[in-house]
Design a protein around this motif. Structure first.
Motif, mmCIF file in Angstrom:
data_model
loop_
_atom_site.group_PDB
_atom_site.id
_atom_site.type_symbol
_atom_site.label_atom_id
_atom_site.label_comp_id
_atom_site.label_asym_id
_atom_site.label_seq_id
_atom_site.Cartn_x
_atom_site.Cartn_y
_atom_site.Cartn_z
ATOM 1 N N LEU A 234 0.488 1.730 -22.118
ATOM 2 C CA LEU A 234 0.810 2.776 -21.144
ATOM 3 C C LEU A 234 0.320 2.485 -19.735
ATOM 4 N N ALA A 235 -0.465 1.433 -19.549
ATOM 5 C CA ALA A 235 -1.065 1.170 -18.237
ATOM 6 C C ALA A 235 -0.064 1.155 -17.082
ATOM 7 N N PRO A 236 1.172 0.625 -17.248
ATOM 8 C CA PRO A 236 2.125 0.659 -16.122
ATOM 9 C C PRO A 236 2.454 2.051 -15.615
ATOM 10 N N LEU A 237 2.241 3.082 -16.431
ATOM 11 C CA LEU A 237 2.467 4.447 -15.959
ATOM 12 C C LEU A 237 1.563 4.775 -14.772
ATOM 13 N N VAL A 238 0.405 4.155 -14.728
ATOM 14 C CA VAL A 238 -0.504 4.364 -13.602
ATOM 15 C C VAL A 238 0.154 3.884 -12.316
ATOM 16 N N LEU A 239 0.792 2.728 -12.378
ATOM 17 C CA LEU A 239 1.477 2.194 -11.194
ATOM 18 C C LEU A 239 2.699 3.031 -10.836
ATOM 19 N N ASP A 240 3.334 3.618 -11.825
ATOM 20 C CA ASP A 240 4.417 4.564 -11.568
ATOM 21 C C ASP A 240 3.889 5.713 -10.707
ATOM 22 N N GLY A 241 2.726 6.246 -11.075
ATOM 23 C CA GLY A 241 2.123 7.314 -10.281
ATOM 24 C C GLY A 241 1.781 6.870 -8.876
ATOM 25 N N TYR A 242 1.290 5.649 -8.757
ATOM 26 C CA TYR A 242 0.981 5.094 -7.436
ATOM 27 C C TYR A 242 2.253 5.023 -6.585
ATOM 28 N N GLY A 243 3.342 4.535 -7.185
ATOM 29 C CA GLY A 243 4.594 4.423 -6.449
ATOM 30 C C GLY A 243 5.134 5.764 -6.018
ATOM 31 N N PHE A 244 5.026 6.769 -6.892
ATOM 32 C CA PHE A 244 5.483 8.110 -6.521
ATOM 33 C C PHE A 244 4.691 8.605 -5.316
ATOM 34 N N HIS A 245 3.381 8.470 -5.374
ATOM 35 C CA HIS A 245 2.536 8.926 -4.256
ATOM 36 C C HIS A 245 2.953 8.269 -2.953
ATOM 37 N N GLN A 246 3.152 6.973 -2.974
ATOM 38 C CA GLN A 246 3.465 6.257 -1.743
ATOM 39 C C GLN A 246 4.819 6.685 -1.172
ATOM 40 N N ALA A 247 5.802 6.869 -2.043
ATOM 41 C CA ALA A 247 7.120 7.295 -1.569
ATOM 42 C C ALA A 247 7.106 8.743 -1.102
ATOM 43 N N TYR A 248 6.283 9.558 -1.721
ATOM 44 C CA TYR A 248 6.208 10.977 -1.385
ATOM 45 C C TYR A 248 5.504 11.193 -0.047
ATOM 46 N N PHE A 249 4.422 10.451 0.183
ATOM 47 C CA PHE A 249 3.625 10.657 1.388
ATOM 48 C C PHE A 249 3.924 9.657 2.501
ATOM 49 N N HIS A 250 4.549 8.544 2.178
ATOM 50 C CA HIS A 250 4.885 7.525 3.176
ATOM 51 C C HIS A 250 6.373 7.204 3.029
ATOM 52 N N THR A 251 7.180 8.238 3.135
ATOM 53 C CA THR A 251 8.594 8.149 2.789
ATOM 54 C C THR A 251 9.353 7.153 3.661
ATOM 55 N N ARG A 252 9.118 7.161 4.934
ATOM 56 C CA ARG A 252 9.866 6.248 5.805
ATOM 57 C C ARG A 252 9.629 4.803 5.392
ATOM 58 N N ARG A 253 8.381 4.454 5.146
ATOM 59 C CA ARG A 253 8.070 3.062 4.839
ATOM 60 C C ARG A 253 8.590 2.655 3.459
ATOM 61 N N TYR A 254 8.346 3.486 2.461
ATOM 62 C CA TYR A 254 8.659 3.096 1.077
ATOM 63 C C TYR A 254 10.092 3.391 0.673
ATOM 64 N N VAL A 255 10.703 4.412 1.269
ATOM 65 C CA VAL A 255 12.072 4.771 0.898
ATOM 66 C C VAL A 255 13.079 4.208 1.888
ATOM 67 N N HIS A 256 12.890 4.473 3.145
ATOM 68 C CA HIS A 256 13.900 4.089 4.138
ATOM 69 C C HIS A 256 13.735 2.646 4.614
ATOM 70 N N GLU A 257 12.508 2.135 4.619
ATOM 71 C CA GLU A 257 12.273 0.750 5.032
ATOM 72 C C GLU A 257 12.106 -0.188 3.840
ATOM 73 N N HIS A 258 12.106 0.352 2.620
ATOM 74 C CA HIS A 258 12.111 -0.442 1.382
ATOM 75 C C HIS A 258 10.876 -1.331 1.253
ATOM 76 N N HIS A 259 9.736 -0.841 1.695
ATOM 77 C CA HIS A 259 8.511 -1.645 1.610
ATOM 78 C C HIS A 259 8.189 -2.007 0.163
ATOM 79 N N VAL A 260 7.720 -3.239 -0.043
ATOM 80 C CA VAL A 260 7.301 -3.716 -1.356
ATOM 81 C C VAL A 260 5.804 -3.985 -1.310
ATOM 82 N N ASP A 261 5.069 -3.380 -2.247
ATOM 83 C CA ASP A 261 3.609 -3.530 -2.298
ATOM 84 C C ASP A 261 3.231 -4.839 -2.991
ATOM 85 N N LYS A 262 3.439 -5.950 -2.310
ATOM 86 C CA LYS A 262 3.163 -7.247 -2.933
ATOM 87 C C LYS A 262 1.675 -7.528 -3.095
#
Length: 325
Positions: free
Chosen positions: A138-166
């Protein structure tokens, strides 16, 4: 009590952050706006409950008083709160484990794991939990939560600019490459909120991303549509139709959401509708399939067990004829 109240005031996110106008999210209707904002407020209720409670049982007793279909979102917030407390430089480091050890916390394990990811988005990396301290499947679910947070609070960067957290490579072993895929599933869930539960807007947003990312994004959107609701039957059919070649991922994620609902003992009507349309079965039938196809442990090889699990389910739904449109 004074310390717990102070802790809540200092560490709890501001309720205004759940306001769709504040976030700049699309408002499909007043009903959809109310649903999404209520989900956000309930998340914060769960977060605050952990901050104020003296014991995990006290937290659970408070969360169990909330309306049934919303309760899971409070456990997600509680997972974030417990992980934040574990990440503080002083105090005990077992708040998440103790919450999971309660009977109700165990039922909401998936949501608590997602909440851990929210906490990681706000904690310095040195204070992140080690993945080997969690259920390895289940550990990847943690990263799912991280991704939701980033898209929710940093929408322009993660949604509209398609930022990848490399730079985020949290998964153990040789599965670090899967990190971006798990994060994208969380971003896909957030798109359901960003687009105000409008499936056409969700699909249009997904279509702006590189093709290689769209399967994970549709999976996230399908999970949110099934779990949080807000789309009627015609709208869900639109999402299914627009998902195209990713219908298997959409059905798989829907089944995950159904299993989480069945496990918690509360299956709202919108979950039943979505599971029938996306999976062609009842939530209970989808939940049994999810449980039956779950790997018992992390397997050797290039794929994390979580992804093996997802692919098994997606292939099965495709073999059954895919989702209905």
């Amino acid at each position: 009590m004074f310390w717990r109240n102070l802790r809540r005031r200092l560490l709890t996110p501001d309720v205004v952050e759940t306001n769709l106008d504040r976030r700049g999210f699309y408002k499909k209707s007043e009903l959809a706006r109310e649903r999404l904002e209520t989900v956000g407020l309930t998340f914060l209720d769960g977060y605050a409950a952990v901050m104020e409670a003296a014991t995990p049982d006290e937290t659970v007793n408070r969360l169990q008083q909330l309306p049934g279909w919303l309760r899971a979102f409070a456990y997600e917030g509680a997972g974030m709160g417990a992980a934040v407390l574990d990440g503080l430089p002083l105090g005990r480091r077992d708040h998440v484990r103790r919450l999971l050890d309660t009977e109700r916390g165990g039922e909401q394990r998936y949501l608590i794991y997602v909440g851990i990811g929210w906490a990681m988005a706000r904690l310095p990396r040195i204070r992140w939990p080690r993945p080997d301290t969690l259920d390895q499947v289940l550990a990847p679910l943690v990263l799912d939560g991280y991704g939701f947070h980033q898209a929710y609070f940093h929408t322009r960067r993660y949604v509209h600019e398609h930022h990848v957290d490399k730079s985020v490579r949290w998964l153990a072993g040789g599965h670090a490459w899967f990190t971006t895929h798990a994060i994208d599933q969380g971003i896909g869930r957030a798109l359901w909120f960003v687009a105000g539960t409008d499936p056409v807007r969700v699909a249009n947003l997904i279509d702006t991303f590189p093709a290689a990312r769209r399967g994970d994004l549709y999976a996230g959107a399908g999970l949110a549509a099934t779990f949080a609701g807000g789309g009627d039957e015609a709208e869900l059919r639109t999402l299914a139709r627009r998902s195209g070649e990713h219908r298997g991922a959409l059905a798989q994620a829907c089944a995950f959401a159904a299993e989480a609902r069945v496990r918690s003992g509360v299956v709202p009507a919108h979950t039943e509708v979505a599971t029938r349309l996306f999976c062609g079965m009842t939530p209970q039938e989808a939940a049994r399939l999810v449980v039956d196809r779950r790997p018992d442990r992390q397997l050797d090889g290039d794929l994390p067990a979580y992804e093996i699990w997802r692919r098994r389910l997606a292939a099965e739904f495709v073999s059954l004829g895919g989702v209905n449109t």
